[in-house]
Motif scaffolding. Structure first.
Motif, short mmCIF file in Angstrom:
data_model
loop_
_atom_site.label_atom_id
_atom_site.label_comp_id
_atom_site.label_asym_id
_atom_site.label_seq_id
_atom_site.Cartn_x
_atom_site.Cartn_y
_atom_site.Cartn_z
N THR A 1 -0.80 -2.21 -7.99
CA THR A 1 -2.06 -2.96 -7.97
C THR A 1 -3.24 -1.99 -7.87
O THR A 1 -3.12 -0.92 -7.27
CB THR A 1 -2.11 -3.93 -6.78
N THR B 1 -6.30 -2.31 -3.16
CA THR B 1 -5.57 -1.85 -1.97
C THR B 1 -6.37 -2.05 -0.68
O THR B 1 -5.84 -1.89 0.41
CB THR B 1 -5.19 -0.37 -2.09
N VAL C 1 0.84 -1.21 0.00
CA VAL C 1 0.00 0.00 0.00
C VAL C 1 0.87 1.26 0.00
O VAL C 1 0.59 2.23 -0.71
CB VAL C 1 -0.97 -0.02 1.21
N VAL D 1 -7.03 -7.49 -0.69
CA VAL D 1 -5.64 -7.90 -0.90
C VAL D 1 -5.41 -9.31 -0.33
O VAL D 1 -4.81 -10.16 -0.99
CB VAL D 1 -4.65 -6.89 -0.25
N ASN E 1 2.46 1.62 -3.38
CA ASN E 1 1.44 1.82 -4.41
C ASN E 1 1.08 3.29 -4.57
O ASN E 1 0.57 3.71 -5.60
CB ASN E 1 0.18 1.00 -4.08
N GLU E 2 1.36 4.08 -3.54
CA GLU E 2 1.10 5.52 -3.63
C GLU E 2 2.12 6.19 -4.56
O GLU E 2 1.86 7.25 -5.11
CB GLU E 2 1.14 6.15 -2.23
#
Length: 238
Positions: free
Chosen positions: A42, A45, A33, A50, A36-37
Motif C-alpha cells: 500500500t 502507511t 506497515v 490507514v 510494506n517495508e
C-alpha cells in the motif's frame, strides 16, 4: 482518523467493536506497515489514513448490505486484504476466500490470518479469469466483493461468474462510478447481473466521494465467460 473516531463513527452506524476486535485492527496496522517495508502492499502507511482509507472504507460495504447473516464471501484482487479482512474482523461469522494474482500478497495474507487468529479464511493464488472457470469456485459464492480493481465493464467479468444465482456482487468505487456503470451496463447484463442499488456517500473527515454498487445475480453466466487471462482488460464487454 484516530482510533477513537474510528470506533465512534462505526458506533453511529450500529457497529460496536470489542476490545479484542480493536486489538485485531491494531495488529493489522502493525503487520501491514512491517511487511510494506519488504514489499509494496500500500502507498498509505500513516496510521490515521490507514484507519480511514483502508479499514473504515472497507467496512462501509456493511452500511448498505446485511453482513449479519452467515455467508461465503469471495474478494477478488484484495491486495493487502481490503475490503474482506476488515469486514471479517467486524463480522467474524462470515467465511472469506481471497483470490489474488500475486503470490507475495497471498504470503502476507496467510501471515496476517495467523497473527489475527482468523478462522474460515482461504487465500488462493490465481488470476480472476482462470479462477472463474474453475468448477470448484464458479457460481459458488453468496457475495463477491472488489474494491478499486478495474473499471466496471472489466470487473464484472472477473466477479459475476463467481456469484451464485441469487447472490450479490458488491463493487466499491471512488468517483466516476456513474460513468463506469453506464459503460459497464452491457457487461453486467450479459454476465447475468442486474444493478439492484447504488449508494453514493463521502468518507468522513476528508469528504472524498465513494460509491457502492450492489448487483444481484439473476441468471447463470454464459459458459464463455470469463474469457482467457488478459482478454477482459483488452476487449471489455461494452
Amino acid at each position: 482518523m484516530i482510533i477513537e473516531q474510528f470506533e465512534a463513527n462505526l458506533r453511529e452506524k450500529g457497529i460496536t467493536l470489542s476490545s479484542a476486535q480493536l486489538e485485531q485492527f491494531e495488529k493489522y496496522f502493525e503487520t501491514l506497515v512491517e511487511w510494506n517495508e519488504k514489499m509494496n502492499l500500500t502507498a498509505i502507511t500513516d496510521k490515521a489514513e490507514v484507519y480511514l482509507k483502508h479499514f473504515y472504507d472497507s467496512i462501509t460495504a456493511s452500511f448498505y448490505f446485511d453482513f449479519t447473516k452467515s455467508f461465503h464471501l469471495c474478494d477478488v484482487g484484495a491486495g493487502a486484504g481490503f475490503p474482506s479482512i476488515p469486514l471479517k474482523i467486524v463480522f467474524p461469522h462470515i467465511e472469506v476466500t481471497i483470490v489474488d494474482s500475486l503470490n507475495k500478497r497471498i504470503s502476507f495474507l496467510n501471515h496476517l490470518a495467523n497473527v489475527l487468529e482468523l478462522e474460515n479464511v482461504h487465500f488462493i493464488h490465481d488470476r480472476a479469469e482462470t479462477f472463474g472457470v474453475n468448477p470448484e469456485f464458479r457460481e459458488n459464492f453468496d457475495v463477491v466483493t472488489a474494491r478499486a480493481v478495474a473499471r466496471m465493464s472489466v470487473l464484472s467479468e472477473f466477479c459475476l461468474p463467481l456469484v451464485k444465482v441469487g447472490g450479490h456482487f458488491i463493487a466499491m468505487k471512488a468517483a466516476h462510478a456513474k460513468d463506469e456503470l453506464g459503460m459497464g451496463q452491457k457487461a453486467i447484463t450479459t454476465l447475468g447481473g442486474r444493478l439492484e442499488e447504488m449508494f453514493t456517500f463521502t468518507l468522513p473527515l476528508e469528504e472524498s466521494e465513494r460509491n457502492i454498487l450492489i448487483i444481484k445475480k439473476e441468471k447463470h453466466t454464459p459458459k464463455k465467460y470469463p474469457r482467457k487471462p488478459g482478454t477482459p482488460g483488452k476487449t471489455p464487454i461494452e
